[in-house]
Design a protein around this motif. Structure first.
Motif, mmCIF file in Angstrom:
data_model
loop_
_atom_site.group_PDB
_atom_site.id
_atom_site.type_symbol
_atom_site.label_atom_id
_atom_site.label_comp_id
_atom_site.label_asym_id
_atom_site.label_seq_id
_atom_site.Cartn_x
_atom_site.Cartn_y
_atom_site.Cartn_z
ATOM 1 N N LYS A 199 0.821 -1.215 0.000
ATOM 2 C CA LYS A 199 0.000 0.000 0.000
ATOM 3 C C LYS A 199 0.856 1.266 0.000
ATOM 4 C CE LYS A 199 -3.966 -2.198 2.250
ATOM 5 N NZ LYS A 199 -4.801 -2.278 3.465
ATOM 6 N N ASN A 200 2.137 1.123 0.376
ATOM 7 C CA ASN A 200 3.042 2.275 0.380
ATOM 8 C C ASN A 200 3.321 2.793 -1.038
ATOM 9 O OD1 ASN A 200 4.698 0.549 2.951
ATOM 10 N ND2 ASN A 200 3.572 2.435 3.282
ATOM 11 N N TYR A 201 3.040 1.971 -2.042
ATOM 12 C CA TYR A 201 3.393 2.344 -3.411
ATOM 13 C C TYR A 201 2.284 3.111 -4.147
ATOM 14 C CZ TYR A 201 7.104 -1.036 -2.541
ATOM 15 O OH TYR A 201 8.157 -1.711 -1.997
ATOM 16 N N LYS A 202 1.197 3.402 -3.456
ATOM 17 C CA LYS A 202 0.093 4.160 -4.050
ATOM 18 C C LYS A 202 -0.425 3.484 -5.323
ATOM 19 C CE LYS A 202 1.738 8.520 -2.138
ATOM 20 N NZ LYS A 202 2.234 9.889 -2.404
ATOM 21 N N LEU A 203 -0.579 2.183 -5.253
ATOM 22 C CA LEU A 203 -1.146 1.415 -6.359
ATOM 23 C C LEU A 203 -2.661 1.563 -6.341
ATOM 24 C CD1 LEU A 203 0.961 -1.811 -5.711
ATOM 25 C CD2 LEU A 203 1.367 -0.155 -7.547
ATOM 26 N N ASN A 204 -3.286 1.389 -7.521
ATOM 27 C CA ASN A 204 -4.744 1.531 -7.535
ATOM 28 C C ASN A 204 -5.409 0.330 -6.849
ATOM 29 O OD1 ASN A 204 -5.654 -0.527 -9.478
ATOM 30 N ND2 ASN A 204 -4.606 0.693 -11.016
ATOM 31 N N SER A 205 -6.642 0.494 -6.501
ATOM 32 C CA SER A 205 -7.340 -0.489 -5.664
ATOM 33 C C SER A 205 -7.454 -1.854 -6.337
ATOM 34 C CB SER A 205 -8.738 0.026 -5.292
ATOM 35 O OG SER A 205 -9.504 0.288 -6.457
ATOM 36 N N GLU A 206 -7.580 -1.868 -7.680
ATOM 37 C CA GLU A 206 -7.697 -3.160 -8.378
ATOM 38 C C GLU A 206 -6.416 -3.983 -8.238
ATOM 39 O OE1 GLU A 206 -8.390 -0.247 -9.954
ATOM 40 O OE2 GLU A 206 -10.293 -0.409 -11.054
ATOM 41 N N ILE A 207 -5.274 -3.310 -8.348
ATOM 42 C CA ILE A 207 -3.997 -4.020 -8.212
ATOM 43 C C ILE A 207 -3.815 -4.495 -6.775
ATOM 44 C CG2 ILE A 207 -1.500 -3.876 -8.524
ATOM 45 C CD1 ILE A 207 -3.079 -3.611 -11.132
ATOM 46 N N LEU A 208 -4.112 -3.651 -5.817
ATOM 47 C CA LEU A 208 -3.975 -4.024 -4.404
ATOM 48 C C LEU A 208 -4.892 -5.191 -4.040
ATOM 49 C CD1 LEU A 208 -3.699 -0.512 -2.714
ATOM 50 C CD2 LEU A 208 -1.888 -2.241 -2.892
ATOM 51 N N LYS A 209 -6.090 -5.206 -4.612
ATOM 52 C CA LYS A 209 -7.026 -6.302 -4.356
ATOM 53 C C LYS A 209 -6.448 -7.621 -4.861
ATOM 54 C CE LYS A 209 -11.781 -7.800 -5.317
ATOM 55 N NZ LYS A 209 -13.040 -7.484 -6.067
ATOM 56 N N ALA A 210 -5.866 -7.593 -6.069
ATOM 57 C CA ALA A 210 -5.275 -8.806 -6.641
ATOM 58 C C ALA A 210 -4.087 -9.271 -5.811
ATOM 59 C CB ALA A 210 -4.838 -8.550 -8.085
ATOM 60 N N ILE A 211 -3.244 -8.323 -5.388
ATOM 61 C CA ILE A 211 -2.081 -8.660 -4.566
ATOM 62 C C ILE A 211 -2.522 -9.316 -3.263
ATOM 63 C CG2 ILE A 211 -0.250 -7.615 -3.152
ATOM 64 C CD1 ILE A 211 0.181 -5.613 -5.450
ATOM 65 N N ASP A 212 -3.597 -8.810 -2.691
ATOM 66 C CA ASP A 212 -4.113 -9.364 -1.438
ATOM 67 C C ASP A 212 -4.621 -10.790 -1.638
ATOM 68 O OD1 ASP A 212 -4.896 -9.089 1.367
ATOM 69 O OD2 ASP A 212 -6.958 -9.135 0.608
ATOM 70 N N ILE A 213 -5.361 -11.017 -2.725
ATOM 71 C CA ILE A 213 -5.897 -12.352 -3.015
ATOM 72 C C ILE A 213 -4.770 -13.346 -3.315
ATOM 73 C CG2 ILE A 213 -7.205 -13.664 -4.747
ATOM 74 C CD1 ILE A 213 -9.227 -11.386 -4.762
ATOM 75 N N LEU A 214 -3.691 -12.841 -3.956
ATOM 76 C CA LEU A 214 -2.529 -13.690 -4.235
ATOM 77 C C LEU A 214 -1.707 -13.969 -2.983
ATOM 78 C CD1 LEU A 214 -1.416 -12.023 -7.599
ATOM 79 C CD2 LEU A 214 -2.286 -14.354 -7.349
ATOM 80 N N ASN A 215 -2.112 -13.325 -1.876
ATOM 81 C CA ASN A 215 -1.481 -13.552 -0.571
ATOM 82 C C ASN A 215 -0.034 -13.060 -0.525
ATOM 83 O OD1 ASN A 215 -1.891 -14.371 2.096
ATOM 84 N ND2 ASN A 215 -0.938 -16.376 1.746
ATOM 85 N N PHE A 216 0.242 -11.968 -1.276
ATOM 86 C CA PHE A 216 1.537 -11.316 -1.163
ATOM 87 C C PHE A 216 1.509 -10.471 0.115
ATOM 88 C CE2 PHE A 216 2.351 -11.061 -6.056
ATOM 89 C CZ PHE A 216 2.338 -12.442 -6.112
#
Length: 322
Positions: free
Chosen positions: A7-24
């Motif tokens: 979240k520190n990288y100011k990524l858009n919500s769609e990318i952050l959602k995918a990263i979360d689901i991928l369990n990064f």
């Protein structure tokens, strides 16, 4: 010390959602250093060992930066093998799924017409092996005029496989105003020359592994005549009884022979090498990852860069080349 979060990288919500689901959970060392620089549209030269999270390091910023409304490819990722191209495509797709990023994989021994049809649709990112990418460029099926991002993955392996001239051919056909990222486990002189020729003042990032891979691995060697190798292999597998094992051979013919002999002895095994049809290779890799058989006999080139969890043993049936 504050722990870095995606979240520190100011990524858009769609990318952050995918990263979360991928369990990064949090960025790896290479991701932590590459992502912020890539998001600033700067050229990057990365030296980092395989398995350090390099793919997400370039895939996350690319998915963030591409314009969804643009129909022509904006990013081109070059990979040395078909398997790696397919894996990178899947990784980019998974990271960009909620942004609806369209990714095409371009590689040989697969239908050119099917790839051409896919490219005629909206395509944000193209991932491919150098030879097939050149074929599509020559045929006019891969439009490069809007390419803003070029990634050269596993560059040292590209060099070993003789792809440097093809890479240069591809680069010469791309827009000069672009971001170039080159990633490699080692940095031989020819790679440095390529970087100096085609990259603009790249940020150089070298990741020192905190624990060398070899430190985590018990390594044993056996001196044996060629005629005794197969029997020794069987003895080792009986003693070790691996849950999941890759056996590397130097040639396609040796892979065929070893797999055939182990099959005769009722080993749960299969094989993969460059002489097989692509669909067959994909099926074998999928079945191995799912644990349908325990022994995969492969050439190093065919299995380069592929992530397979839970492998307990790796056996070099032949002395590795290079």
């Amino acid at each position: 010390m504050t722990k870095v979060n995606f979240k520190n990288y100011k990524l858009n919500s769609e990318i952050l959602k995918a990263i979360d689901i991928l369990n990064f959970k949090s960025p790896t060392n290479v991701q932590e250093q590459v992502i912020p620089v890539a998001l600033e549209n700067k050229d990057i030269l990365v030296k980092s060992q395989t398995g350090s999270g390099k793919t997400a390091a370039f895939a996350i910023p690319i998915c963030e930066l591409v314009d969804w409304d643009e129909n022509k490819p904006q990013a081109l990722i070059l990979a040395p093998t078909r398997e790696l191209a397919i894996q990178v495509k899947e990784d980019v797709f998974n990271i960009g799924r909620f942004k609806r990023i369209k990714v095409s994989a371009l590689y040989g021994k697969s239908s050119f017409a099917a790839q051409e049809k896919e490219l005629k649709q909206k395509t944000h990112v193209a991932v491919g092996t150098p030879g097939r990418v050149i074929d599509h460029i020559k045929q006019g099926t891969l439009i490069t005029e809007n390419i803003k991002y070029l990634v050269i993955d596993e560059a040292d392996e590209m060099l070993n496989m003789g792809f440097i001239e093809q890479i240069e051919t591809i680069i010469r056909g791309l827009p000069k105003e672009r971001v170039t990222m080159l990633l490699s486990a080692t940095m031989p002189k020819d790679i440095e020359i390529l970087c100096n020729k085609y990259m603009k003042d790249p940020s150089k990032i070298e990741i020192q592994s905190k624990t060398l891979t070899v430190d985590k691995i018990q390594q044993d060697g056996y001196k044996v005549e060629e005629t005794g190798k197969l029997n020794l292999l069987k003895d080792i597998t009986i003693i070790e009884n691996p849950d999941s094992c890759v056996i590397f051979c130097n040639t396609q013919e040796k892979v065929d022979t070893v797999c055939s002999e182990l099959n005769k002895s009722k080993y749960p095994c299969d094989k993969i090498h460059g002489g097989m049809e692509q669909d067959d290779r994909i099926k074998v890799m999928s079945n191995f990852k799912k644990g349908y058989f325990r022994y995969l006999i492969a050439t190093d080139v065919a299995a380069r860069g592929i992530d397979i969890d839970n492998i307990t043993h790796v056996i070099n049936y032949d002395v590795p080349k290079g």
